[in-house]
Design a protein around this motif. Structure first.
Motif, short mmCIF file in Angstrom:
data_model
loop_
_atom_site.label_atom_id
_atom_site.label_comp_id
_atom_site.label_asym_id
_atom_site.label_seq_id
_atom_site.Cartn_x
_atom_site.Cartn_y
_atom_site.Cartn_z
N LEU A 129 -55.76 -5.64 24.39
CA LEU A 129 -55.34 -6.12 25.70
C LEU A 129 -55.23 -4.98 26.71
O LEU A 129 -55.61 -5.13 27.87
N LEU A 130 -54.72 -3.83 26.26
CA LEU A 130 -54.65 -2.67 27.14
C LEU A 130 -56.05 -2.19 27.52
O LEU A 130 -56.30 -1.82 28.67
N PHE A 131 -56.94 -2.19 26.57
CA PHE A 131 -58.33 -1.79 26.81
C PHE A 131 -58.99 -2.72 27.82
O PHE A 131 -59.63 -2.27 28.79
N GLU A 132 -58.83 -4.03 27.62
CA GLU A 132 -59.43 -4.99 28.55
C GLU A 132 -58.81 -4.87 29.94
O GLU A 132 -59.51 -5.00 30.96
N LEU A 133 -57.52 -4.59 30.00
CA LEU A 133 -56.88 -4.39 31.29
C LEU A 133 -57.44 -3.16 31.99
O LEU A 133 -57.71 -3.18 33.20
N GLY A 134 -57.63 -2.08 31.24
CA GLY A 134 -58.19 -0.87 31.81
C GLY A 134 -59.60 -1.07 32.31
O GLY A 134 -59.97 -0.60 33.40
N VAL A 135 -60.43 -1.80 31.54
CA VAL A 135 -61.80 -2.07 31.98
C VAL A 135 -61.80 -2.91 33.25
O VAL A 135 -62.56 -2.65 34.19
N ALA A 136 -60.92 -3.92 33.30
CA ALA A 136 -60.88 -4.81 34.47
C ALA A 136 -60.40 -4.09 35.72
O ALA A 136 -60.88 -4.35 36.82
N LEU A 137 -59.45 -3.15 35.56
CA LEU A 137 -58.87 -2.46 36.71
C LEU A 137 -59.68 -1.25 37.15
O LEU A 137 -59.81 -0.98 38.35
N VAL A 138 -60.21 -0.50 36.18
CA VAL A 138 -60.86 0.77 36.48
C VAL A 138 -62.38 0.62 36.57
O VAL A 138 -63.01 1.01 37.56
N VAL A 139 -62.98 0.09 35.52
CA VAL A 139 -64.44 -0.03 35.48
C VAL A 139 -64.91 -1.16 36.39
O VAL A 139 -65.93 -1.06 37.07
N ARG A 140 -64.17 -2.26 36.35
CA ARG A 140 -64.48 -3.45 37.15
C ARG A 140 -65.88 -3.98 36.88
O ARG A 140 -66.63 -4.36 37.78
N GLY A 141 -66.24 -3.98 35.62
CA GLY A 141 -67.55 -4.48 35.21
C GLY A 141 -67.76 -4.21 33.74
O GLY A 141 -66.87 -3.70 33.06
N PRO A 142 -68.94 -4.51 33.22
CA PRO A 142 -69.21 -4.28 31.80
C PRO A 142 -69.15 -2.80 31.45
O PRO A 142 -69.48 -1.93 32.26
N LEU A 143 -68.72 -2.52 30.20
CA LEU A 143 -68.60 -1.14 29.73
C LEU A 143 -69.39 -0.98 28.44
O LEU A 143 -69.22 -1.74 27.49
N LEU A 144 -70.27 0.01 28.42
CA LEU A 144 -71.07 0.29 27.22
C LEU A 144 -70.29 1.19 26.26
O LEU A 144 -69.41 1.95 26.68
N PRO A 145 -70.65 1.18 24.96
CA PRO A 145 -70.02 2.10 24.00
C PRO A 145 -70.41 3.55 24.30
O PRO A 145 -71.35 3.82 25.03
N ASN A 146 -69.67 4.48 23.70
CA ASN A 146 -70.03 5.89 23.78
C ASN A 146 -71.22 6.19 22.87
O ASN A 146 -71.50 5.46 21.92
N PHE A 147 -71.91 7.28 23.16
CA PHE A 147 -72.99 7.81 22.32
C PHE A 147 -74.16 6.84 22.17
O PHE A 147 -74.82 6.80 21.14
N VAL A 148 -74.42 6.02 23.18
CA VAL A 148 -75.59 5.15 23.13
C VAL A 148 -76.33 5.26 24.46
O VAL A 148 -75.75 5.58 25.50
N SER A 149 -77.63 5.01 24.42
CA SER A 149 -78.43 4.95 25.63
C SER A 149 -79.47 3.86 25.43
O SER A 149 -80.17 3.83 24.42
N TYR A 150 -79.55 2.95 26.38
CA TYR A 150 -80.48 1.84 26.29
C TYR A 150 -81.53 1.95 27.38
O TYR A 150 -81.21 2.30 28.52
N GLU A 151 -82.75 1.66 27.01
CA GLU A 151 -83.85 1.69 27.96
C GLU A 151 -84.09 0.29 28.50
O GLU A 151 -83.78 -0.71 27.87
N GLY A 152 -84.66 0.24 29.66
CA GLY A 152 -84.98 -1.05 30.27
C GLY A 152 -84.04 -1.38 31.41
O GLY A 152 -82.94 -0.83 31.52
N GLU A 153 -84.49 -2.27 32.26
CA GLU A 153 -83.70 -2.63 33.43
C GLU A 153 -82.52 -3.54 33.08
O GLU A 153 -81.44 -3.42 33.65
N LYS A 154 -82.73 -4.45 32.13
CA LYS A 154 -81.68 -5.40 31.79
C LYS A 154 -81.20 -5.18 30.37
O LYS A 154 -81.97 -5.28 29.42
#
Length: 434
Positions: A129-154
Motif C-alpha cells: 500500500l505504501l508502494f502504491e501510494l508512492g507511485v500514485a503521488l510521485v511517479v503518477r503513472g506506470p512504473l517499470l522494475p529496476n534492471f530491465v530495458s524494453y525495446e519498442g514503442e508500446k
C-alpha cells in the motif's frame, strides 16, 4: 546463544523466509535476478543450518510420503526430459524450496507458524500500500522494475511493476507486481488475521486494523480468480463450523449437503458462465487461459504417462516454452492451472504423486478443523479457532490451482508442503494448537 535467543532467531528467519517466498517478485524487481538469487541462496543455506542446529524430532513415519514421491519423480524426469538442463535447474529449485518448507514444517510450533506467517503478510500488505501510494503521488503513472530495458514503442502493461492506479480504485499490483498474487496474499491475510483475532493471539484493535487493511487490499486488486477462491474458502469455513456443531456422529447431512453444493456449483458455472464473466469484466477466453490450456493439453497428450520433464516455472529460453503461451506481446510462464501443468511436466505419474500430497493433507486438515481436541489427561478441549488454519489455507491454494500454477512454486509450494508436514506431525503427536 541461549535457547530463548535461538528461538528468536528461528522466528525472525521464518518471517523473512515467508516474506521472500510469497513476495519473491519484490526482490527480483528491486535487485534483479542476481540479487534475488543471492537472497534465495542465503535463505536456503540458513534453512539447512537451522534444521541441523534445531535437530527437530523427525522420522519417516512423521513425514508426508507424497512430498518425497513427488521429488523423486521430478528428479527422475531429467532422464527423459525434452529439456534436461532446464529440468535439472527446475528440480534444484524445487528441492531448495522444499528445504525451506521442511524447515517451517519441522522447526516451528503451530503458534510460531501462525505468528510468522501473519507478520510476513503484514509486511507485504503494508509495503504494498505504501508502494502504491508512492507511485500514485510521485511517479503518477506506470512504473517499470529496476534492471530491465524494453525495446519498442508500446510496452505491455503486464511488464510494469505498478500501473499507478491506486487513486483510480485499482487494480493495484503492490510490491509483488501482480494483482492476482497480491489478491491471494490478501486472502491469506484475511484467513490468518481472522484466526488470530478469534484465537485472541493479537490485541483486538491491532487485529481489526490489519483485517481492514487486508480487506482493502483484497478489494483494490479486483482479482476475479481470487474472489472465486475466497468463495471456496468461505464455503470450507461454513461446512467446517457446521461439522463442529453436529459432532462426529451426525455429520452425514453435512457431507451430503457439501456434495450437493459442489454439483450445484458446477452446474451454475456451466449455465451461467457468460454472466459470471460479465460480472468480473473478463473476456470469453478468461484473459487467454483457454488458448494456453488448449496448447498445453495438446503437448501433454503427446507424452501422457511421464510428461515432458519437470521444470517448475517455465524457462522462456527453452523450447517449447519460448512460444507456448504468448498473448499480446507477453510470454506467460505457467499453464494457469497447476493440475494441467503437472500433467504436462510429469504426466499421469506426476498427477498421482501430486494428488498424494494434496489429498492426504486436506483430509488431515479437515479432521483437525472439525474434531474435538483433548489435553494430555484425556479431557475434551473447546474447538480451537487456529485449528481451522490449515483447512482454509489449503482451500485457498486448491481453488487458486484451478486458474494459476503458483501452488507448484515459491510461496504456494512452501505453504502446501509445510501444511502437509505440520498436519502429519499434529496427527501423530497431538501437539496443542495455540
Amino acid at each position: 546463544m541461549t535457547p530463548a535467543h535461538r528461538r528468536l532467531a528461528v522466528r525472525a528467519f521464518s518471517v523473512l523466509l515467508f516474506f521472500t517466498v510469497l513476495a519473491g517478485q519484490f526482490w527480483r524487481n528491486l535487485l534483479g535476478w542476481w540479487g534475488f538469487g543471492v537472497i534465495a541462496g542465503l535463505l536456503t543455506i540458513g534453512a539447512v543450518v537451522l534444521l541441523v542446529r534445531e535437530k527437530p524430532e523427525w522420522s519417516w513415519r512423521r513425514s508426508p510420503k507424497g512430498v518425497a514421491a513427488f521429488l523423486i519423480v521430478a528428479a527422475l524426469s531429467i532422464a527423459w526430459s525434452h529439456y534436461p538442463a532446464a529440468s535439472a535447474l527446475g528440480v534444484g529449485l524445487t528441492v531448495a524450496t522444499t528445504i525451506a518448507a521442511v524447515f517451517v514444517g519441522l522447526c516451528l510450533s503451530w503458534a510460531e507458524f501462525l505468528r510468522a506467517l501473519g507478520n510476513a503478510l503484514r509486511w507485504i500488505l503494508g509495503l504494498s500500500l505504501l508502494f502504491e501510494l508512492g507511485v500514485a503521488l510521485v511517479v503518477r503513472g506506470p512504473l517499470l522494475p529496476n534492471f530491465v530495458s524494453y525495446e519498442g514503442e508500446k510496452i505491455p502493461m503486464a511488464f510494469y511493476w505498478s500501473r499507478g492506479l491506486l487513486f483510480d480504485g485499482g487494480p493495484i499490483e503492490g510490491i509483488v507486481a501482480s494483482r492476482n498474487l497480491l489478491g491471494f496474499i490478501a486472502l491469506l491475510a484475511l484467513i490468518v488475521f481472522g484466526i488470530q483475532l478469534a484465537a485472541k493471539t493479537v490485541q483486538r484493535r491491532w487485529g481489526i486494523t490489519w483485517l481492514v487493511i487486508a480487506a482493502v487490499s483484497f478489494v483494490l486488486t479486483r482479482s476475479a480468480t481470487v474472489t472465486l477462491a475466497a468463495v471456496v474458502v468461505l464455503a470450507a469455513l461454513g461446512f467446517a463450523l457446521w461439522a463442529r456443531h453436529r459432532g462426529p456422529r451426525r455429520r452425514g447431512v453435512v457431507y451430503l449437503t457439501a456434495g450437493a453444493a459442489l454439483v450445484a456449483s458446477i452446474a451454475a458455472l456451466t449455465l451461467g458462465w457468460n454472466l459470471l464473466l460479465s460480472i468480473f469484466g473478463k473476456s470469453d477466453d478468461l484473459t487467454g487461459r483457454f488458448d494456453i490450456w488448449a496448447a498445453v493439453s495438446g503437448l501433454a497428450s503427446e507424452r501422457p504417462l511421464a510428461g515432458w520433464g519437470w521444470i517448475g516455472y517455465w524457462a522462456p529460453w527453452v523450447d517449447p516454452f519460448d512460444s507456448l503461451a504468448e498473448r499480446k506481446g507477453v510470454l506467460y510462464l505457467q499453464a494457469h492451472n497447476a493440475w494441467l501443468d503437472v500433467w504436462f511436466q510429469l504426466g499421469i505419474i506426476g498427477l498421482v504423486v501430486f494428488a498424494a500430497i494434496v489429498i492426504p493433507a486436506l483430509w488431515r486438515s479437515w479432521f483437525l478443523a472439525v474434531d474435538t481436541a483433548y489435553d494430555g489427561r484425556g479431557a475434551a478441549l473447546p474447538p480451537r479457532a487456529s485449528a481451522l488454519l490449515p483447512l482454509l489455507v489449503l482451500a485457498a491454494l486448491i481453488a487458486q490451482s484451478l486458474a494459476e500454477s503458483r501452488i507448484l512454486v515459491e510461496g504456494g509450494w512452501v505453504l502446501l508442503v509445510a501444511v502437509a508436514f505440520l498436519t502429519k506431525r499434529r496427527q501423530l503427536s497431538g501437539e496443542a494448537m495455540p
